[in-house]
Design an enzyme around this catalytic site. Structure first.
Site: not given
Length: 619
Positions: A2, A91-92, A276, A313-314
């Protein structure tokens, strides 16, 4: 893959370069100044008719630090509503509450350099090969250099990570709670506890149980920490023998003992990685606590290679959402409920302290419920695609489309979220703006604008500033477009002027490829709570867990509770989410990259081969 191909995401054929406004049911292009005027007018009208808490902003861990800071300052400081949330809540939140309950302070104590020091890696419900491939490559490189390095994949399904690991252990969803307790049981039974570390640096707690699952509107839960001692903790674990937990989890008693032996061996340095798999658990906070319990019992924490490490994740779920505090209860320092924190924010923001509401409003899911109910009438969505990612999506999509709702969406490509918008603003991508992200290892990274944004696209930060000025807040947002990022950063730094969270100056960020905080006297902190590395340690001890008032880390007695739903005769399969290396989140950017889209053009479902044979599924 990516990152390698990411520049192509700038050039999709359907890139949004002009503002659009819904007129007579149709989206029509307008000058961006007209769209910004409309947004400000609609916000004023909504606040006048329905009160300050009828407007909201929803962002993400893709917000830059200036994006999130300006959103918080405008909505919490100027307008006076705590309706600020971000998708990182989904998510967090478990990671944050896990840190806060175990250590009294957020963010990992270790760093990516742990990979070069550890002998054992346990990837706990985390497909790192596909979701953190650069870090996973570092792990593989470490194993190649050192034959003693082991990678243990502990997960609910077989993935690329499993294939690369030295050993793969599968468990039934949610039952890792029981396995973690069984590991602690074995550590105590075998006298592997680091007694000196535990006696000096750890205290024990238990909390509420049978807390429900939060799937209804207005669900609220407040944990209560009750002190217990080591003997009571040991007695609590008696229900978690390996043989008993084997029946719950599907993990053999011998594999449970094997995992415990890795953590318990004083000669092995162990790093646990998760993301996650734990944090989207229905008992996510608990499983975070339980893995910290394991590391704390054996004293394998805050030293090179010994690290319980919650990954994000971000790119800026840490730097923006957690550190800037773009959550309903948070401020850039502290929480809205605390008078001292409100006074600090009011002084730095140049607003009356009465503006900052001491009561949180809605977390992310409740915010979209409030939009459906009509408690929120106006919502501005930036850098995220909730009309794909929210649970119970039909309810929230229908709610967004109700007659008296006004939806503003800032994005770079059309998505199902722009489909429900009344105004679409063209946004600059990260390559087209200056900004900062903050990653999992407390590293703040500055980046410059490399190419200009197309058409009338502008950064989310500048969009917010333009609207803030139209609302009459020129005094709070006085910066010019050629200097605003540096000015915002230096204002934000004032919130963290202490050895526990000091941030590097703007000039230092520009000069270096990222700087870890706390940054004190020109020095980064790689391992927190360890006085060899952390200037905030002042106890004179070999470790100082300064987040809690008792200066100790807390071990929690948390039971296994089953998932909200488990398979039965009518619904007889677990359905787990998965990740692929080619795409990110909803694919709204990566699917514009031809090589990524062609490599993985559609979603798919994997099924166990035995089940497939029973059902006649052949592909």
């Amino acid at each position: 893959v990516k990152g390698y191909h990411s520049v192509q995401a700038l050039y999709g054929k359907d890139r949004i370069t002009r503002a659009k406004v819904r007129k007579n049911g149709e989206m029509v292009e307008v000058p961006i100044t007209e769209a910004l005027d409309l947004i400000a007018a609609k916000m004023k009208e909504t606040i006048s008719s329905h009160g300050k808490d009828s407007v909201a902003v929803y962002g993400s861990g893709q917000w830059t630090i200036p994006d999130g800071y300006v959103a918080s300052k405008l909505f919490k400081g100027c307008i006076g509503t705590n309706n600020v949330e971000a998708n990182a809540r989904l998510c967090m939140a478990s990671a944050v509450t896990g840190f806060m309950t175990s250590f009294g302070i957020d963010e990992p104590m270790g760093c990516y350099e742990d990979i070069e020091h550890a002998n054992v890696f346990v990837t706990w419900g985390n497909n790192m090969a596909e979701m953190h491939p650069v870090l996973f490559s570092r792990m593989l490189a470490a194993r190649k250099r050192n034959a003693d390095v082991e990678i243990i994949d502990f997960a609910t399904r077989t993935t690329r990570t499993s294939q690369a690991a030295d050993k793969s252990i599968l468990f039934k969803p949610q039952t890792d709670l029981a396995v973690a307790n069984a590991i602690c049981y074995e550590i105590i039974r075998n006298n592997w506890v680091n007694r000196d570390f535990v006696n000096k640096h750890v205290s024990f707690r238990k909390g509420l149980t049978n807390i429900g699952y939060g799937v209804e509107d207005h669900f609220q839960f407040q944990d209560k920490a009750e002190g217990i001692n080591f003997a009571e903790f040991e007695a609590f674990l008696k229900d978690y023998t390996p043989e008993r937990v084997e029946k719950i989890s599907g993990v053999s008693a011998s594999d449970i003992r094997y995992l415990a032996s890795l953590y318990g061996d004083p000669k092995k340095k162990v790093t646990s990685f998760w993301c996650m798999g734990m944090n989207q658990h229905t008992r996510g906070t608990w499983i975070n606590n339980l893995v910290y319990n394991i590391h704390l019992l054996v004293g394998k924490i805050s030293t090179p290679g010994n690290s319980p490490f919650s990954l994000t994740g971000q790119p800026s779920a840490c730097g923006t959402v957690r550190e800037v505090g773009t959550l309903t209860h948070k401020l850039p320092h502290g929480v809205v409920m605390n008078e001292h924190d409100r006074k600090m924010a009011a002084e730095i923001w140049n607003v009356p302290v009465e503006n900052i509401d001491p009561k949180p409003t809605y977390h992310t899911v409740e915010m979209f419920r409030a939009l459906d109910r009509g408690d929120i009438r106006f919502i501005w969505i930036q850098v995220t695609n909730p009309m794909v990612t929210m649970p119970k999506l039909k309810r929230y999509r229908d709610g967004a489309l109700k007659e008296d709702r006004f939806i503003v969406v800032s994005d770079v490509y059309p998505t199902p979220t722009t489909d429900v918008a009344d105004v679409i603003l063209p946004a600059a991508m990260w390559i087209e703006q200056e900004g900062m992200f903050g990653n999992s290892e407390r590293r703040t990274q500055h980046f410059d604008e490399i190419v200009p944004p197309p058409g009338e696209a502008m950064s989310d930060t500048w969009q917010l500033i333009e609207v803030a000025r139209r609302l009459g807040y020129e005094k709070q947002f006085p910066w010019s477009q050629d200097e605003y990022i540096g000015k915002i950063w230096e204002e934000y730094r004032r919130f963290h002027d202490s050895p526990k969270h000091n941030m590097a100056p703007y000039e230092v960020l520009r000069a270096r490829p990222g700087v870890q905080w706390p940054f004190v006297n020109g020095r980064e902190t790689r391992w927190r709570f360890n006085p060899k590395y952390d200037p905030a340690c002042t106890s004179g001890e070999d470790f100082h867990f300064y987040g809690h008032k008792d200066n100790r880390a807390w071990i929690w007695a948390r039971p296994y509770e089953p998932a909200a739903e488990s398979p039965d005769q009518e619904y007889n399969f677990w359905l787990n989410t998965g990740r692929v290396v080619e795409h990110w989140h909803t694919g709204s950017m990566t699917r514009r990259v031809p090589v990524l889209h062609n490599a993985m053009p559609s979603s798919y479902v994997e099924i166990n081969p035995d089940d497939a044979a029973d059902l006649g599924v052949v592909n």
